[in-house]
Design a protein around this motif. Structure first.
Motif, PDB file in Angstrom:
ATOM      1  N   ALA A 329      -4.156 -70.288   1.717  1.00  0.00           N
ATOM      2  CA  ALA A 329      -5.555 -70.894   1.396  1.00  0.00           C
ATOM      3  C   ALA A 329      -6.567 -70.915   2.457  1.00  0.00           C
ATOM      4  CB  ALA A 329      -5.387 -72.565   1.066  1.00  0.00           C
ATOM      5  N   MET A 330      -6.158 -71.048   3.680  1.00  0.00           N
ATOM      6  CA  MET A 330      -7.176 -70.932   4.758  1.00  0.00           C
ATOM      7  C   MET A 330      -7.447 -69.402   4.985  1.00  0.00           C
ATOM      8  SD  MET A 330      -4.907 -72.614   8.158  1.00  0.00           S
ATOM      9  CE  MET A 330      -4.221 -74.410   7.618  1.00  0.00           C
ATOM     10  N   GLN A 331      -6.726 -68.575   4.880  1.00  0.00           N
ATOM     11  CA  GLN A 331      -7.238 -67.190   4.846  1.00  0.00           C
ATOM     12  C   GLN A 331      -8.050 -66.766   3.708  1.00  0.00           C
ATOM     13  OE1 GLN A 331      -3.930 -64.261   5.827  1.00  0.00           O
ATOM     14  NE2 GLN A 331      -2.883 -65.775   7.117  1.00  0.00           N
ATOM     15  N   GLY A 332      -7.586 -67.362   2.598  1.00  0.00           N
ATOM     16  CA  GLY A 332      -8.610 -67.314   1.264  1.00  0.00           C
ATOM     17  C   GLY A 332      -9.729 -67.754   1.495  1.00  0.00           C
ATOM     18  N   GLY A 333      -9.976 -68.522   2.039  1.00  0.00           N
ATOM     19  CA  GLY A 333     -11.387 -69.500   2.306  1.00  0.00           C
ATOM     20  C   GLY A 333     -12.075 -68.482   3.191  1.00  0.00           C
ATOM     21  N   LEU A 334     -11.490 -68.059   4.251  1.00  0.00           N
ATOM     22  CA  LEU A 334     -12.218 -67.224   5.523  1.00  0.00           C
ATOM     23  C   LEU A 334     -12.760 -65.944   4.571  1.00  0.00           C
ATOM     24  CD1 LEU A 334     -10.224 -67.895   8.393  1.00  0.00           C
ATOM     25  CD2 LEU A 334     -12.170 -68.789   7.992  1.00  0.00           C
ATOM     26  N   HIS A 335     -11.770 -65.339   3.820  1.00  0.00           N
ATOM     27  CA  HIS A 335     -12.114 -64.297   3.103  1.00  0.00           C
ATOM     28  C   HIS A 335     -13.402 -64.294   2.112  1.00  0.00           C
ATOM     29  CE1 HIS A 335     -11.764 -60.234   1.201  1.00  0.00           C
ATOM     30  NE2 HIS A 335     -11.852 -60.870   0.186  1.00  0.00           N
ATOM     31  N   ALA A 336     -13.379 -65.533   1.591  1.00  0.00           N
ATOM     32  CA  ALA A 336     -14.316 -65.595   0.498  1.00  0.00           C
ATOM     33  C   ALA A 336     -15.754 -65.687   1.056  1.00  0.00           C
ATOM     34  CB  ALA A 336     -14.099 -66.822  -0.643  1.00  0.00           C
ATOM     35  N   ALA A 337     -15.773 -66.283   2.282  1.00  0.00           N
ATOM     36  CA  ALA A 337     -16.822 -66.555   2.985  1.00  0.00           C
ATOM     37  C   ALA A 337     -17.273 -65.429   3.498  1.00  0.00           C
ATOM     38  CB  ALA A 337     -16.649 -67.731   4.222  1.00  0.00           C
ATOM     39  N   ALA A 338     -16.520 -64.451   4.031  1.00  0.00           N
ATOM     40  CA  ALA A 338     -16.719 -63.204   4.527  1.00  0.00           C
ATOM     41  C   ALA A 338     -17.624 -62.317   3.638  1.00  0.00           C
ATOM     42  CB  ALA A 338     -15.646 -62.464   5.268  1.00  0.00           C
ATOM     43  N   CYS A 339     -17.013 -62.558   2.367  1.00  0.00           N
ATOM     44  CA  CYS A 339     -17.647 -61.647   1.343  1.00  0.00           C
ATOM     45  C   CYS A 339     -18.915 -62.087   0.881  1.00  0.00           C
ATOM     46  CB  CYS A 339     -16.849 -61.669  -0.185  1.00  0.00           C
ATOM     47  SG  CYS A 339     -15.112 -60.921  -0.165  1.00  0.00           S
ATOM     48  N   ILE A 340     -19.229 -63.195   0.658  1.00  0.00           N
ATOM     49  CA  ILE A 340     -20.471 -64.066   0.708  1.00  0.00           C
ATOM     50  C   ILE A 340     -21.607 -63.629   1.672  1.00  0.00           C
ATOM     51  CG2 ILE A 340     -21.858 -66.240   0.565  1.00  0.00           C
ATOM     52  CD1 ILE A 340     -19.249 -67.512  -0.615  1.00  0.00           C
ATOM     53  N   ARG A 341     -21.047 -63.568   2.856  1.00  0.00           N
ATOM     54  CA  ARG A 341     -21.972 -63.168   4.245  1.00  0.00           C
ATOM     55  C   ARG A 341     -22.285 -61.425   3.883  1.00  0.00           C
ATOM     56  NH1 ARG A 341     -22.438 -65.687   9.096  1.00  0.00           N
ATOM     57  NH2 ARG A 341     -21.475 -67.672   9.148  1.00  0.00           N
ATOM     58  N   ALA A 342     -21.156 -60.856   3.511  1.00  0.00           N
ATOM     59  CA  ALA A 342     -21.391 -59.403   3.207  1.00  0.00           C
ATOM     60  C   ALA A 342     -22.467 -59.074   2.214  1.00  0.00           C
ATOM     61  CB  ALA A 342     -19.986 -58.603   2.973  1.00  0.00           C
ATOM     62  N   ASP A 343     -22.440 -59.793   1.160  1.00  0.00           N
ATOM     63  CA  ASP A 343     -23.392 -59.917   0.013  1.00  0.00           C
ATOM     64  C   ASP A 343     -24.783 -60.235   0.376  1.00  0.00           C
ATOM     65  OD1 ASP A 343     -21.252 -59.216  -1.749  1.00  0.00           O
ATOM     66  OD2 ASP A 343     -21.337 -61.167  -2.846  1.00  0.00           O
ATOM     67  N   LEU A 344     -24.841 -60.986   1.501  1.00  0.00           N
ATOM     68  CA  LEU A 344     -26.201 -61.393   2.065  1.00  0.00           C
ATOM     69  C   LEU A 344     -26.900 -60.210   2.500  1.00  0.00           C
ATOM     70  CD1 LEU A 344     -25.739 -65.031   3.394  1.00  0.00           C
ATOM     71  CD2 LEU A 344     -26.703 -64.476   1.284  1.00  0.00           C
ATOM     72  N   ILE A 345     -26.075 -59.505   3.216  1.00  0.00           N
ATOM     73  CA  ILE A 345     -26.744 -58.469   4.079  1.00  0.00           C
ATOM     74  C   ILE A 345     -26.567 -56.919   3.372  1.00  0.00           C
ATOM     75  CG2 ILE A 345     -26.662 -59.626   6.276  1.00  0.00           C
ATOM     76  CD1 ILE A 345     -24.103 -57.999   7.080  1.00  0.00           C
ATOM     77  N   GLY A 346     -26.096 -57.101   2.179  1.00  0.00           N
ATOM     78  CA  GLY A 346     -25.877 -55.636   1.423  1.00  0.00           C
ATOM     79  C   GLY A 346     -24.601 -54.771   1.817  1.00  0.00           C
ATOM     80  N   ARG A 347     -23.611 -55.262   2.499  1.00  0.00           N
ATOM     81  CA  ARG A 347     -22.612 -54.718   3.024  1.00  0.00           C
ATOM     82  C   ARG A 347     -21.363 -54.784   1.709  1.00  0.00           C
ATOM     83  NH1 ARG A 347     -21.537 -55.802   9.284  1.00  0.00           N
ATOM     84  NH2 ARG A 347     -23.246 -54.595  10.141  1.00  0.00           N
ATOM     85  N   PRO A 348     -20.515 -53.720   1.591  1.00  0.00           N
ATOM     86  CA  PRO A 348     -19.664 -53.866   0.665  1.00  0.00           C
ATOM     87  C   PRO A 348     -18.545 -55.056   0.921  1.00  0.00           C
ATOM     88  CG  PRO A 348     -19.361 -51.878   1.940  1.00  0.00           C
ATOM     89  CD  PRO A 348     -20.726 -52.539   2.387  1.00  0.00           C
ATOM     90  N   ARG A 349     -17.776 -55.619   0.011  1.00  0.00           N
ATOM     91  CA  ARG A 349     -16.705 -56.558   0.035  1.00  0.00           C
ATOM     92  C   ARG A 349     -15.633 -55.734   0.518  1.00  0.00           C
ATOM     93  NH1 ARG A 349     -17.295 -60.546  -5.066  1.00  0.00           N
ATOM     94  NH2 ARG A 349     -19.490 -61.379  -4.686  1.00  0.00           N
ATOM     95  N   ARG A 350     -14.592 -56.246   1.493  1.00  0.00           N
ATOM     96  CA  ARG A 350     -13.384 -55.964   1.557  1.00  0.00           C
ATOM     97  C   ARG A 350     -12.316 -56.628   0.746  1.00  0.00           C
ATOM     98  NH1 ARG A 350     -13.220 -55.573   8.239  1.00  0.00           N
ATOM     99  NH2 ARG A 350     -14.890 -54.055   8.727  1.00  0.00           N
ATOM    100  N   PRO A 351     -11.194 -55.833   0.552  1.00  0.00           N
ATOM    101  CA  PRO A 351     -10.062 -56.379  -0.234  1.00  0.00           C
ATOM    102  C   PRO A 351      -9.551 -57.546   0.574  1.00  0.00           C
ATOM    103  CG  PRO A 351      -9.540 -54.188   0.378  1.00  0.00           C
ATOM    104  CD  PRO A 351     -10.885 -54.431   0.769  1.00  0.00           C
TER     105      PRO A 351
END
Length: 442
Positions: A329-351
């Motif tokens: 759950a912790m790692q998943g929360g950090l990953h979702a946040a990283a994807c949201i941050r990536a979307d903000l600056i136009g970078r691709p999401r990582r799996p």
């Protein structure tokens, strides 16, 4: 909050929701963190609250306090009950039964799982689970009241039934509960009664597998069996609990055979989990597939297929056999946040890639198990490592300090300082708002 910034709605203040909100705390987004209790619960230590070792305050912290330094995070109390993906709106029910809407641009579903009785919901009346603070307080009440009631009864079957405790489920929670109950009986209460000898208490642990702690290495599972047996826990493996009532449990061998009945006035259930009702609604509303436990199928980045604006994290993720543990759950929360941050600056999401940092289980004072990759620790070494890991993950410095102090006091003396309970307000079922009408909680 600004109307121009991306609105992120996180449903659930457990490990996944908390870590996601923290990581977005200084991002250029407006975050709403919604939770049914507006508090973060450290579930791995819930059994210690139930058995009087720790207080509610040791294992929980208000989300408002946790998020106070993050000015872009708003914490709200309520239960998500409806999702309109077209309008990107979630309907939330307040504790009094009224509702209000919350709009979102990005939705993070971290609502977690609840206790499963495998279709036998009437078991909950007699066998509380171990998922919420209410569950822990209910178990504490039943545990210590059982000894008090036995003290008032003459020797015989009725007294024996009150001194018999049945635990269904041989996973970490069941093993931890069984070990702690025996420790309460043999150490904490050993010299406090006159008519009964608490050490006579029987603890029966039932599981359908061929060994306890099946997620651990066989050597550690064997060590757990040895420790439980030395404590006096009676293991019944290869069986299913098929009925529960106010007088005990009925047990059926997994491969067929003679059905057995055990009188036990205190039954505790840790045998299974299922998705919370809102997760089923999310899957239906988004057209996503889900397994029989309600885990939702997701893309490699943890978003729902066809809905890149919706993430599912934690126990609800139905992908790659991800475990329902706090670390995922912790790692998943950090990953979702990283994807949201990536979307903000136009970078691709990582799996998403889960890193297994190990498993741990506490059995009794001086006995715990730890499994991290090739490392296997048991006994005192496992116990010390277990303590260090849990202290590191607890939220809040004050919680860490007070928990360590309480553990040290418990080690030095047999007493458990958080045994207080009331006979009123026994709420066996979890997830219920105090003020809700019965027809509003289904």
């Amino acid at each position: 909050m600004s109307d121009e910034r991306t609105k992120v709605l996180i449903i659930g203040g457990g490990f996944g929701g908390l870590f996601c909100a923290r990581r977005l705390g200084r991002a250029d987004v407006d975050v709403t963190l919604l939770d049914k209790s507006a508090g973060h619960l450290f579930q791995p230590l819930l059994y210690q609250c139930a058995t009087g070792m720790l207080s509610i305050g040791h294992i929980s912290r208000p989300l408002r306090e946790e998020m106070a330094r993050h000015r872009n995070v708003t914490v709200l109390l309520g239960e998500a009950v409806d999702l309109d993906p077209g309008a990107r709106r979630v309907t939330v029910r307040r504790p009094d039964g009224s509702t209000f809407p919350i709009g979102y641009d990005v939705l993070v579903v971290a609502a977690g799982m609840q206790q499963s009785y495998f279709g036998n919901e009437h078991f909950a009346q007699w066998a509380p689970g171990m998922k919420t603070l209410d569950d822990a307080l209910c178990i504490r009440q039943r545990l210590f009241a059982a000894f008090e009631i036995a003290e008032t009864l003459p020797p015989g079957p009725d007294r024996d039934a009150w001194l018999t405790f049945a635990v269904s489920g041989g996973g970490p929670t069941g093993v931890e509960l069984a070990g702690q109950i025996r420790e309460v009986a043999t150490r904490t209460l050993a010299h406090e009664f006159h008519s009964i000898d608490p050490e006579d208490a029987r603890v029966l642990l039932f599981d359908g597998g061929d060994r306890v702690l099946k997620s651990f290495a066989p050597s550690l599972s064997a060590k757990a069996t040895e420790t439980l047996t030395s404590l006096g826990v009676q293991l019944h493996l290869g069986v299913h609990v098929t009925d529960v009532d106010g007088d005990g449990v009925t047990v059926t061998p997994k491969g067929g055979g003679t059905v057995q009945r055990y009188r036990a006035r205190t039954v505790l259930w840790t045998a299974g989990v299922e998705a919370v009702p809102f997760a089923h609604h999310v899957a239906a509303a988004l057209g996503a597939s889900a397994d029989r436990c309600g885990r939702i199928a997701v893309e490699p980045d943890l978003s729902v297929p066809g809905h890149p604006e919706v993430f599912v994290i934690g126990d609800l993720v139905g992908r790659d056999g991800l475990p329902g543990v706090a670390e995922n759950a912790m790692q998943g929360g950090l990953h979702a946040a990283a994807c949201i941050r990536a979307d903000l600056i136009g970078r691709p999401r990582r799996p998403y890639r889960y890193r297994d940092l190990g498993s741990a289980a506490y059995i009794s004072r001086g006995n715990a198990l730890l499994q991290v990759g090739p490392i296997r620790l048991a006994g005192l070494a496992g116990w010390l490592a277990w303590g260090l890991i849990h202290i590191a993950v607890l939220t809040g410095v004050s919680n860490r300090v007070s928990t360590v102090a309480t553990w040290l006091a418990t080690i030095a003396r047999a007493s458990r300082y958080h045994r207080a309970f009331m006979l009123e307000g026994d709420r066996a079922q979890s997830g219920r708002f105090t003020w809700s009408r019965p027809d509003e909680t289904s």
